[in-house]
Enzyme design. Sequence first.
Site, PDB file in Angstrom:
ATOM      1  N   GLU A 477      18.451  -0.055  97.005  1.00 26.29           N
ATOM      2  CA  GLU A 477      19.594   0.434  96.022  1.00 26.29           C
ATOM      3  C   GLU A 477      19.942   1.981  96.297  1.00 26.29           C
ATOM      4  OE1 GLU A 477      21.628  -0.524  94.043  1.00 26.29           O
ATOM      5  OE2 GLU A 477      22.218   0.975  92.506  1.00 26.29           O
ATOM      6  N   HIS A 500       9.456  -1.474 114.252  1.00 24.74           N
ATOM      7  CA  HIS A 500      10.021  -2.438 114.886  1.00 24.74           C
ATOM      8  C   HIS A 500      11.342  -2.376 115.360  1.00 24.74           C
ATOM      9  CE1 HIS A 500       6.274  -5.020 114.273  1.00 24.74           C
ATOM     10  NE2 HIS A 500       6.491  -4.424 112.718  1.00 24.74           N
ATOM     11  N   LYS A 598      35.781  -1.365  91.392  1.00 22.91           N
ATOM     12  CA  LYS A 598      34.456  -1.695  90.523  1.00 22.91           C
ATOM     13  C   LYS A 598      34.356  -3.265  90.341  1.00 22.91           C
ATOM     14  CE  LYS A 598      31.471  -0.188  86.931  1.00 22.91           C
ATOM     15  NZ  LYS A 598      30.568  -0.052  87.689  1.00 22.91           N
TER      16      LYS A 598
END
Length: 603
Positions: A477, A500, A598
């Site tokens: 987030e 990795h 939005k």
Amino acid sequence: MCGIIGYIGSENAVPIIVEGLKKLEYRGYDSAGIAIYGKDGFDIVKQKGRLAALDQKLKENPRSATMGIGHTRWATHGEPSDINSHPHVGSKSKIAVVHNGIIENYKQLKERLEQKGAKFASQTDSEVVAQLAEYYYRGDLLETVIRVSNALEGSYALGIMSLDDPDVLIAIKKDNPLIIGIAANGNFIASDVPAVLKHTNQIYYLEDKEITVLKKDSVAFFSIDKEPISKMPETITWSADSAEKGGYPHFMLKEIMEQPKVVRDTINSAVNGANKAIIDEINIIAYDKIVITACGSAYNAGVVAKYVFERLCRFSSIEVELASEFRYKDAVIDDKTFVILISQSGETADTIAAMREAKSKGASTLAIVNVVGSTLAKEADFCIYTQAGPEIAVATTKAFSTQLILLYLLAIRFASKMGKLANADQNELLMEIEALPEKIASIFLHVDDIQKYASVCVGYKSIFFIGRNIDYAIALEGSLKLKEISYIHSEAYAGGELKHGTISLLEENTLVVALANCERLYLKSMSNIEQVVSRKANVLLISSQEETQADKRLKFIKLPEGNELFSPSLSVIILQLFSYYVAANKGLDIDKPRNLAKSVTVE
Ligand code: F6R
């Protein structure tokens, strides 16, 4: 994607429509337009760019009418331009239309209409609606709208005016939101409630293929078969102020600062209020699999929830899926699957499709939604509402935080029903959650420090976010928030994954935001940070653990202490503030980041 508004009443429609569009601009902002009745036909003003440009044009040449429609656009078909802006009219300029959605069969319709002589002006799919309406119009606008709707495939919320009917405004919707507001000064159509809140809190929610005929002092509803329908308005509890900036420079900052209150309201709704009865009703022991699905930040809330559900419920099968993937993967689910859908708007096309797919396979569905009366809220088997109030900034903050709260409380309730949580443990966890609003407020005491640090981070080309376990979930987030509003490249990695591959990208001019709130994994996280520091990258460490000597090489922000399961609710506040201030220091348009909207009502 795209906001529409219409007004018919006793006042001048122009400022009312422009004010309403300001509240809908979050839905799209590459161009805007308005249509009213002029002296010799429709008076249409359209302008590429932000709504402010249209507003300016209208102020330079003021006009007045008692009915009109307006639109703010997020381009799907045809580039942002004056011509492609709405409202659109047919070739005879007899019918004007604003549209939110996508007309999937527009090419076939356009071809047929062109053969009949229609001259298209724009590259949009929407113009086909106006052209088709003019083609069908024989003096009865309601009849015309029904015929148009029957010919359209795809999604649409439409506001329609005819030159012959100066006292009628018609609206219809399918798979896109549309509300009807009734006020003393007239009647409204709008894509969302904040557009009309200044005038009324009495709202009707249109169902798919329902038609509204609005006059100055009446509103009537009809089915697609022209049968009258009786509907009851709902009273909206959001105040008009909640959709204003209230002295903050941006809605995003205002919404970040509102979090202690909305988190508290959401806790109350689930512990003592309207959400409690619904949560109690869910018989989770009837299911053998939980699937959480959503998009963007709401998906990230789902990733946090997966860790919490796993830890508390010990459920054997919990999956979290992007709704855009879930809807097409032919998921192995059945009537023993419980599907949780998370969405601020309740109108995200992929999340709605995921819900319909789940229901068609017999699964039970629970929607966690902010917008009352939205499609997800209405169609899911169960719905609980986040109490975030209207969220205007495109980047979600308070809706995300309230989603986390409902997910934590669901996990606790489910764990207790499944016999995995003793009463005492349940009470302890509830106390931890009850303490979150105050802890969030305590983070705001350090805003200056975060702001100062963010101001020296504007030059980074890349910023990585790392964390383990639940810290990894919230790193996702943090990274999304930063990239969407600051336009700085960013990725989130599970701390153990760096070596990795991604570690090759670390050099002097990179910043790594490291989250270390899982006590069990703290030392492992610190080893990851050592690897980062050895590559000369800079580190911002966010942790609830005390600062150690070694940490002096890092920028350190201390989180309030508490159960690590709920630490995402605290670390996300710092991540939101950090992103906000980086973007603010770059002078960007924080509430309306480029290319975004939005409410993503298209695929
Ligand atoms: C990011 C953001 C988006 C939304 C996503 C889902 O800040 O706001 O990623 O989370 O578009 O939207 P909703 O929650 O309305 O389904």
